[in-house]
Design an enzyme around this catalytic site. Structure first.
Site, mmCIF file in Angstrom:
data_model
loop_
_atom_site.group_PDB
_atom_site.id
_atom_site.type_symbol
_atom_site.label_atom_id
_atom_site.label_comp_id
_atom_site.label_asym_id
_atom_site.label_seq_id
_atom_site.Cartn_x
_atom_site.Cartn_y
_atom_site.Cartn_z
ATOM 1 N N LEU A 166 36.565 40.846 81.174
ATOM 2 C CA LEU A 166 36.886 39.488 80.713
ATOM 3 C C LEU A 166 36.279 38.396 81.579
ATOM 4 O O LEU A 166 36.104 38.579 82.783
ATOM 5 C CB LEU A 166 38.410 39.306 80.720
ATOM 6 C CG LEU A 166 39.217 40.333 79.919
ATOM 7 C CD1 LEU A 166 40.695 40.041 80.078
ATOM 8 C CD2 LEU A 166 38.817 40.295 78.453
ATOM 9 N N TRP A 168 36.415 34.122 82.908
ATOM 10 C CA TRP A 168 37.466 33.280 83.490
ATOM 11 C C TRP A 168 37.761 32.042 82.647
ATOM 12 O O TRP A 168 38.636 31.256 82.989
ATOM 13 C CB TRP A 168 37.089 32.830 84.907
ATOM 14 C CG TRP A 168 35.649 32.396 85.071
ATOM 15 C CD1 TRP A 168 34.663 33.109 85.687
ATOM 16 C CD2 TRP A 168 35.041 31.180 84.619
ATOM 17 N NE1 TRP A 168 33.464 32.429 85.641
ATOM 18 C CE2 TRP A 168 33.675 31.233 84.982
ATOM 19 C CE3 TRP A 168 35.492 30.053 83.937
ATOM 20 C CZ2 TRP A 168 32.765 30.210 84.691
ATOM 21 C CZ3 TRP A 168 34.594 29.046 83.638
ATOM 22 C CH2 TRP A 168 33.254 29.129 84.014
ATOM 23 N N LYS A 192 39.664 44.662 82.907
ATOM 24 C CA LYS A 192 39.206 44.080 84.161
ATOM 25 C C LYS A 192 39.086 42.565 83.976
ATOM 26 O O LYS A 192 38.127 42.058 83.400
ATOM 27 C CB LYS A 192 37.847 44.643 84.594
ATOM 28 C CG LYS A 192 37.511 44.199 86.018
ATOM 29 C CD LYS A 192 36.082 43.790 86.141
ATOM 30 C CE LYS A 192 35.675 42.473 86.606
ATOM 31 N NZ LYS A 192 36.446 41.552 87.335
ATOM 32 N N TYR A 256 24.440 50.395 81.820
ATOM 33 C CA TYR A 256 25.485 51.362 82.247
ATOM 34 C C TYR A 256 25.688 52.412 81.152
ATOM 35 O O TYR A 256 25.811 53.608 81.439
ATOM 36 C CB TYR A 256 26.831 50.667 82.497
ATOM 37 C CG TYR A 256 26.871 49.602 83.575
ATOM 38 C CD1 TYR A 256 26.023 49.647 84.681
ATOM 39 C CD2 TYR A 256 27.787 48.547 83.496
ATOM 40 C CE1 TYR A 256 26.087 48.662 85.668
ATOM 41 C CE2 TYR A 256 27.860 47.570 84.483
ATOM 42 C CZ TYR A 256 27.006 47.621 85.560
ATOM 43 O OH TYR A 256 27.080 46.651 86.517
ATOM 44 N N GLU A 268 30.001 39.722 74.042
ATOM 45 C CA GLU A 268 30.088 38.313 73.648
ATOM 46 C C GLU A 268 29.555 37.513 74.831
ATOM 47 O O GLU A 268 30.190 37.484 75.885
ATOM 48 C CB GLU A 268 31.536 37.897 73.368
ATOM 49 C CG GLU A 268 32.224 38.645 72.255
ATOM 50 C CD GLU A 268 31.586 38.454 70.907
ATOM 51 O OE1 GLU A 268 30.728 37.559 70.752
ATOM 52 O OE2 GLU A 268 31.934 39.210 69.997
ATOM 53 N N CYS A 303 32.015 29.200 75.700
ATOM 54 C CA CYS A 303 30.743 29.744 75.196
ATOM 55 C C CYS A 303 30.359 29.098 73.873
ATOM 56 O O CYS A 303 29.185 29.043 73.535
ATOM 57 C CB CYS A 303 30.827 31.254 75.080
ATOM 58 S SG CYS A 303 32.291 31.816 74.218
ATOM 59 N N GLU A 398 22.472 27.415 79.375
ATOM 60 C CA GLU A 398 23.921 27.243 79.241
ATOM 61 C C GLU A 398 24.456 26.632 80.536
ATOM 62 O O GLU A 398 24.288 27.193 81.612
ATOM 63 C CB GLU A 398 24.594 28.601 78.993
ATOM 64 C CG GLU A 398 26.071 28.460 78.700
ATOM 65 C CD GLU A 398 26.775 29.800 78.527
ATOM 66 O OE1 GLU A 398 26.532 30.711 79.326
ATOM 67 O OE2 GLU A 398 27.567 29.913 77.585
HETATM 68 P P1 NAP Z 1 29.979 37.054 84.553
HETATM 69 O O1 NAP Z 1 29.429 37.321 85.909
HETATM 70 O O2 NAP Z 1 29.221 37.549 83.400
HETATM 71 O O3 NAP Z 1 31.488 37.610 84.538
HETATM 72 C C1 NAP Z 1 32.152 38.173 83.400
HETATM 73 C C2 NAP Z 1 32.904 39.438 83.825
HETATM 74 O O4 NAP Z 1 31.975 40.455 84.219
HETATM 75 C C3 NAP Z 1 33.818 39.213 85.032
HETATM 76 O O5 NAP Z 1 34.988 39.963 84.881
HETATM 77 C C4 NAP Z 1 32.965 39.717 86.165
HETATM 78 O O6 NAP Z 1 33.683 40.075 87.314
HETATM 79 C C5 NAP Z 1 32.274 40.906 85.540
HETATM 80 N N1 NAP Z 1 31.057 41.283 86.246
HETATM 81 C C6 NAP Z 1 30.277 40.502 87.041
HETATM 82 N N2 NAP Z 1 29.251 41.208 87.542
HETATM 83 C C7 NAP Z 1 29.375 42.469 87.071
HETATM 84 C C8 NAP Z 1 28.624 43.668 87.254
HETATM 85 N N3 NAP Z 1 27.537 43.707 88.029
HETATM 86 N N4 NAP Z 1 29.035 44.786 86.603
HETATM 87 C C9 NAP Z 1 30.144 44.766 85.840
HETATM 88 N N5 NAP Z 1 30.896 43.666 85.650
HETATM 89 C C10 NAP Z 1 30.521 42.522 86.248
HETATM 90 O O7 NAP Z 1 30.192 35.538 84.386
HETATM 91 P P2 NAP Z 1 30.640 34.529 85.552
HETATM 92 O O8 NAP Z 1 30.022 34.872 86.878
HETATM 93 O O9 NAP Z 1 32.109 34.420 85.505
HETATM 94 O O10 NAP Z 1 29.947 33.220 85.072
HETATM 95 C C11 NAP Z 1 28.529 33.134 85.042
HETATM 96 C C12 NAP Z 1 28.125 32.421 83.801
HETATM 97 O O11 NAP Z 1 28.474 33.189 82.626
HETATM 98 C C13 NAP Z 1 28.851 31.127 83.587
HETATM 99 O O12 NAP Z 1 28.349 30.090 84.357
HETATM 100 C C14 NAP Z 1 28.627 30.930 82.091
HETATM 101 O O13 NAP Z 1 27.346 30.420 81.859
HETATM 102 C C15 NAP Z 1 28.737 32.332 81.540
HETATM 103 N N6 NAP Z 1 30.054 32.635 80.990
HETATM 104 C C16 NAP Z 1 30.157 32.833 79.644
HETATM 105 C C17 NAP Z 1 31.380 33.121 79.092
HETATM 106 C C18 NAP Z 1 31.553 33.305 77.607
HETATM 107 O O14 NAP Z 1 32.685 33.314 77.130
HETATM 108 N N7 NAP Z 1 30.502 33.493 76.833
HETATM 109 C C19 NAP Z 1 32.497 33.218 79.913
HETATM 110 C C20 NAP Z 1 32.368 33.049 81.289
HETATM 111 C C21 NAP Z 1 31.119 32.769 81.803
HETATM 112 P P3 NAP Z 1 33.976 39.054 88.532
HETATM 113 O O15 NAP Z 1 33.571 37.699 88.095
HETATM 114 O O16 NAP Z 1 35.432 39.200 88.770
HETATM 115 O O17 NAP Z 1 33.166 39.547 89.700
#
Ligand code: NAP
Ligand code: MG
Length: 505
Positions: A166, A168, A192, A256, A268, A303, A398
């Site tokens: 998920l 944040w 997670k 993976y 998504e 998003c 984005e």
């Molecule tokens: P993200 O890194 O893609 O995080 C989403 C989920 O994936 C979190 O639970 C994260 O865990 C997990 N994750 C991160 N790295 C991973 C890996 N190497 N392997 C497996 N799981 C992993 O997104 P974010 O860092 O929160 O934000 C980065 C950007 O994503 C934002 O700035 C935004 O542009 C975009 N975003 C999009 C959405 C949407 O709804 N489409 C939502 C949030 C963010 P942890 O964060 O706990 O490490």
């Protein structure tokens, strides 16, 4: 509406509340096996709320083993559809009873304005669970037209152990969009949550357990993407991962799957969603109100946020004037005060990222129309930038913050080209007084959701997900989401005369 409390009442709840801090596995709260923890903070104040179990692959292995055991002995999916429905309806009632506490937890952990959490996120979360619960005993399987010599059943079976990873930005709602159909289908889940926003997922798991979802069926493993997300993505006993987050991390889940057991992957990801405004619109005030809501709701950390306004040259000046007027209604400040509609961004790191886009305005010599300032506590003012060309970072990337870029067009075909000119294709909204234009734009914009004369994502009955690099493999919400947590099985029963004769002989 939705029984909003006062700022003082929310503050009192916050003061008296205890925070969950351990992973929830096999029906109980448990620390990480390593004993490690991480801090979770309130981004609006910097205050550390609590320390949470920093799990790793050992905890993932344990949770998946418990989820697999629960799936294999059928303690959930083999119960009658009616019984499972009653459990999930009770779960929805417990969420309802705890709605104020859930709203405060969500707001404190993420910086989201309580007004939006209490009136949108929490009621939508409860509705989603209820909708999928109600579906359980209303879905029929099929027979195939194979003639009189056989009876063929085409049935859906739960896929097994599912990893739910998920973001944040809507911690409760994204959880509900995934656990609703997954639990309704009979799967066991290992959730997670994002490290930034872990608290509500833990509370929700506890309430599901209290409602009667059996131990091992709904697990939450807390920790980082690297330590928990990756082992979940690579696990040989996980049959499916449903993920919401960035496109970059989404790609990793495809790798993976390829490198492990070819688990099903549903992604998504991000968006760069256009609002196309034609010169034949009937009500510019309505357009202004919808565009402001689309761009700044949840501080643009959405998003499906409207992040590009693509507007006909003839109506542009008048529309921007009205957008400025509507923006004045969006007060920024303490997320726990229900008068405020703009809270704080989720973290210092994300705040810095959004700030770097504000700096692009000067670097690219764009025209700042409204906003552009930041405040202590990770606050960013709603911002509108004009003169944004197709090559600008503001047009292509984005931002995930309250920044709306404005681009002008002169013909319908130019509007369609601009709308489609990014790698994303999640949502779009089109504004026009002409049915013909509405249909042409809806058909030619490559996005998973197109809304006409409004901003939105549909409701629980409509699928949500993206074209192009916005998504992969399926959709959240609706009966289509339910189906993707199942496998399709063909059962062919030979009833030919030959087989009857052989049995008799
Ligand atoms: P993200 O890194 O893609 O995080 C989403 C989920 O994936 C979190 O639970 C994260 O865990 C997990 N994750 C991160 N790295 C991973 C890996 N190497 N392997 C497996 N799981 C992993 O997104 P974010 O860092 O929160 O934000 C980065 C950007 O994503 C934002 O700035 C935004 O542009 C975009 N975003 C999009 C959405 C949407 O709804 N489409 C939502 C949030 C963010 P942890 O964060 O706990 O490490
Ligand atoms: Mg937090």
């Amino acid at each position: 509406m939705h029984d909003l409390l006062t700022a003082a009442e929310y503050t009192a709840i916050a003061k008296s509340m205890s925070y969950p801090s351990s992973a929830f596995i096999d029906g109980a709260f448990r620390p990480a096996q390593s004993g490690k923890t991480f801090k979770t903070t309130n981004p609006a104040t910097g205050e550390v709320l609590t320390e949470i179990a920093a799990c790793d692959s050992a905890d993932v292995d344990f949770a998946v083993a418990k989820a697999k055991g629960a799936f294999e002995d059928g303690r959930w999916h083999l119960r009658s559809p009616g019984e499972r429905k009653e459990v999930l309806l009770k779960f929805a009632r417990l969420l309802e009873r705890n709605r104020h506490e859930l709203a405060v937890l969500e707001s404190l952990d993420s910086g989201k304005p309580i007004r939006e959490v209490q009136t949108i996120d929490v009621p939508d979360t409860i509705h989603t669970i209820r909708w999928h619960a109600e579906l359980i005993d209303k879905i029929y399987d099929n027979t195939a037209p194979v003639g009189s010599n056989a009876l063929t059943l085409v049935v859906r079976e739960p896929i097994g152990v599912v990893g739910l990873v998920l973001p944040w930005n809507f911690p409760l709602l994204m959880l509900a969009w995934k656990i609703g159909p997954a639990l309704a289908a009979g799967c066991s889940v290992v959730v997670k949550p994002a490290q930034e926003t872990t608290l509500t997922a833990l509370k929700v798991a506890e309430l599901a357990h209290e409602a009667g979802v059996p131990a091992g069926v709904f697990n939450v493993v807390t920790g980082s993407g690297k330590d928990v997300g990756e082992p979940l993505g690579m696990h040989m006993d996980v049959s499916m991962v449903s993920f919401t987050g960035s496109t970059a991390t989404g790609r990793r889940f495809l790798r993976y799957a390829a490198d492990s057991n070819l688990k099903r992957v549903v992604l998504e990801c991000g968006g760069k969603n256009p609002a196309v405004v034609m010169n034949d619109v009937e009500d510019l005030d309505l357009v202004a109100e919808q565009v402001v809501n689309g761009a700044f709701w949840n501080m643009g950390e959405n998003c499906s946020a409207t992040s590009r306004l693509i507007v006909h040259a003839e109506v542009k000046d008048e529309l921007l004037k009205r957008i400025g007027a509507y923006m004045r209604e969006w007060r920024m400040g303490d997320p726990l005060n229900p008068k405020n509609r703009i809270g704080s961004l989720v973290s210092k790191a994300h705040f810095e990222k959004v700030k770097s886009y504000l700096e692009t305005v000067e670097a690219e010599k764009l025209s700042l129309l409204f906003g552009g300032d930041t405040r202590e506590g990770n606050f960013v003012e709603p911002t509108v930038v004009d003169g944004v060309g197709r090559d600008s970072r503001l047009f292509q990337e984005e931002i995930f913050g309250p920044v709306l870029s404005v681009t002008t067009f002169n013909s319908l075909s130019e509007a369609i080209t601009l709308a489609n000119d990014t790698v994303y294709g999640l949502t779009a909204s089109v504004y026009t007084g002409s049915l013909r234009n509405a249909i042409k734009l809806s058909r030619e914009i490559r996005a998973g959701v197109v809304t006409v004369n409004c901003f939105g994502e549909g409701d629980a009955t409509t699928p949500f997900g993206g074209y192009k690099e916005s998504g992969f493999g399926g959709r959240d919400k609706s009966i289509w989401a339910h189906d993707q947590y199942t496998e399709l099985k063909t059962i062919w029963i030979d009833v030919s005369d030959r087989s009857v004769d052989e049995t008799v002989r």
